[in-house]
Enzyme design. Structure first.
Site, PDB file in Angstrom:
ATOM      1  N   HIS A 257     -34.984 -21.717 -24.292  1.00  0.00           N
ATOM      2  CA  HIS A 257     -35.109 -21.193 -22.708  1.00  0.00           C
ATOM      3  C   HIS A 257     -35.220 -19.683 -22.899  1.00  0.00           C
ATOM      4  O   HIS A 257     -35.994 -19.100 -22.432  1.00  0.00           O
ATOM      5  CB  HIS A 257     -34.083 -21.309 -21.853  1.00  0.00           C
ATOM      6  CG  HIS A 257     -34.052 -20.851 -20.558  1.00  0.00           C
ATOM      7  ND1 HIS A 257     -35.108 -20.717 -19.728  1.00  0.00           N
ATOM      8  CD2 HIS A 257     -33.212 -20.082 -19.727  1.00  0.00           C
ATOM      9  CE1 HIS A 257     -35.023 -20.020 -18.690  1.00  0.00           C
ATOM     10  NE2 HIS A 257     -33.524 -19.560 -18.869  1.00  0.00           N
TER      11      HIS A 257
ATOM     12  N   ASP B  36     -40.406 -18.177 -18.844  1.00  0.00           N
ATOM     13  CA  ASP B  36     -39.712 -19.440 -18.823  1.00  0.00           C
ATOM     14  C   ASP B  36     -38.839 -19.808 -17.354  1.00  0.00           C
ATOM     15  O   ASP B  36     -37.781 -20.151 -17.395  1.00  0.00           O
ATOM     16  CB  ASP B  36     -38.846 -19.869 -19.856  1.00  0.00           C
ATOM     17  CG  ASP B  36     -38.398 -21.281 -20.158  1.00  0.00           C
ATOM     18  OD1 ASP B  36     -39.703 -22.094 -20.092  1.00  0.00           O
ATOM     19  OD2 ASP B  36     -37.536 -21.873 -20.293  1.00  0.00           O
TER      20      ASP B  36
ATOM     21  N   SER C 138     -36.123 -15.723 -16.854  1.00  0.00           N
ATOM     22  CA  SER C 138     -35.503 -16.421 -16.080  1.00  0.00           C
ATOM     23  C   SER C 138     -34.963 -16.075 -14.590  1.00  0.00           C
ATOM     24  O   SER C 138     -35.859 -15.634 -13.798  1.00  0.00           O
ATOM     25  CB  SER C 138     -34.122 -17.103 -16.705  1.00  0.00           C
ATOM     26  OG  SER C 138     -33.441 -18.159 -16.118  1.00  0.00           O
TER      27      SER C 138
END
Length: 345
Positions: free
Chosen positions: A304, A177, A152
């Site tokens: 996530h 992700d 992220s």
């Protein structure tokens, strides 16, 4: 900075105890602690997964960055966590990868046990410089082959480090992700998402339970080791709150993701993009993937935080990436895959 005492569950107030009642029927008996709250969600120490921890002081500043390390040989898998997470987000992953390579997981500025002069400066440039400074302090002017792994926000930092060409020994890039198009589009909802989170926890167990039951993490074992260092104890409110003040860093959010796809594609090292869903690809990356500029794998049945939800699969993907691209002095041998050729004597 979190103190070690922060990792202990919040104690009940035991001052001014009342004398025991004369009759056993005069008060309702206390319920024994349930397994779900006292054991299932109890914190686990980092020592179960990493070999050691260290504080890295940066010369010319008061910044001290905390790192966790595992393994003794092979290339260095340098892990960068997402916003609001900590280096311990890679705990279970590290325990698997360390059999094949070294692992370093860093608490970024304003996160975990790291301490910096400006905790709220989460600009991409500042965080990428922090990473380079830590690697230089750890390995000097002759660092080993390094594979940057970023989740992220940490993925954006990893890409920026690669784009700055500040690591001559950079040998691979794994982004987890995060895709420019969907990330930028989601920023308008971010403050609402942050404000809607539970803000105060009576104990660390409750915070761990909330992270799992709320769906942000799907792996209890990972949550038990990763969540504690994302919290701090608030003496004034007598509870635990989030250690990182993400809601106060909004001015930097857009900078994390703008231009991310182009920078990722332009990095000359082998690249792996791990996604939790195919809908996350934007046009630039779709074209790049069709041209074979990077390897992409969609990891199923995960949220996530792929590295936390399915750590064994994540570790295997990273080790296979290292092996496939022959990263390190002799590559990494994995049964069932290629074996690096031996130099002739």
């Amino acid at each position: 900075m979190d103190s070690s005492s922060d990792l202990n569950p919040l104690r009940e107030d035991i001052s001014d105890e009342e004398p025991a009642p004369a009759s056993v029927f005069a008060t309702r008996p206390l319920r024994p602690p349930s397994t779900s709250s006292s054991e299932k969600y109890s914190p686990v120490e980092w020592t179960s997964y990493f070999d050691k921890e260290d504080d890295v002081s940066i010369p010319g500043s008061n910044d001290v960055f905390h790192v966790y390390m595992a393994g003794t040989e092979g290339p260095v898998v340098f892990c960068l966590h997402g916003g609001g997470f900590s280096g311990l987000s890679f705990s279970i992953v590290a325990s698997k990868i360390k059999e094949k390579a070294r692992v370093v997981a860093m608490d970024l500025r304003g996160h975990g046990k790291s301490v910096s002069e400006d905790e709220l400066d989460l600009s991409l440039e500042t965080m990428s410089k922090d990473v380079v400074a830590v690697i230089k302090e750890l390995y000097g002017d002759s660092p080993p082959a390094i594979v940057l792994v970023g989740h992220s926000m940490g993925g954006s930092v990893a890409v920026q480090v690669a784009a700055n060409k500040a690591l001559p020994s950079l040998a691979g890039l794994v982004v987890v992700d995060v895709v420019e198009g969907t990330a930028v589009a989601s920023l308008i909802h971010m403050q609402k998402i942050l404000s809607n989170r539970m803000q105060h926890f009576p104990s660390i167990q409750k915070a761990i339970e909330y992270s799992v039951r709320g769906g942000s993490l799907r792996n209890i074992d990972s949550a038990r080791v990763s969540i504690p260092t994302t919290l701090k104890y608030d003496d004034s409110k007598h509870c635990y709150t989030y250690r990182t003040r993400l809601e106060q860093t909004e001015q930097y959010w857009k900078g994390w993701y703008e231009g991310l796809s182009e920078k990722f594609l332009s990095s000359p090292v082998p690249k792996l993009l791990l996604l939790a869903g195919t809908d996350r690809l934007d046009r630039t990356l779709t074209i790049g993937q069709m041209q074979g500029k990077f390897q992409m794998i969609v990891v199923k049945h995960t949220g996530h935080a792929i590295q936390e939800d399915v750590p064994e699969e994540f570790a295997n993907l990273v080790v296979n990436f290292i092996s496939r691209n022959r990263i390190g002095p002799h590559g990494v041998e994995i049964p069932g895959t290629w074996k690096p050729s031996q130099p002739k004597t």
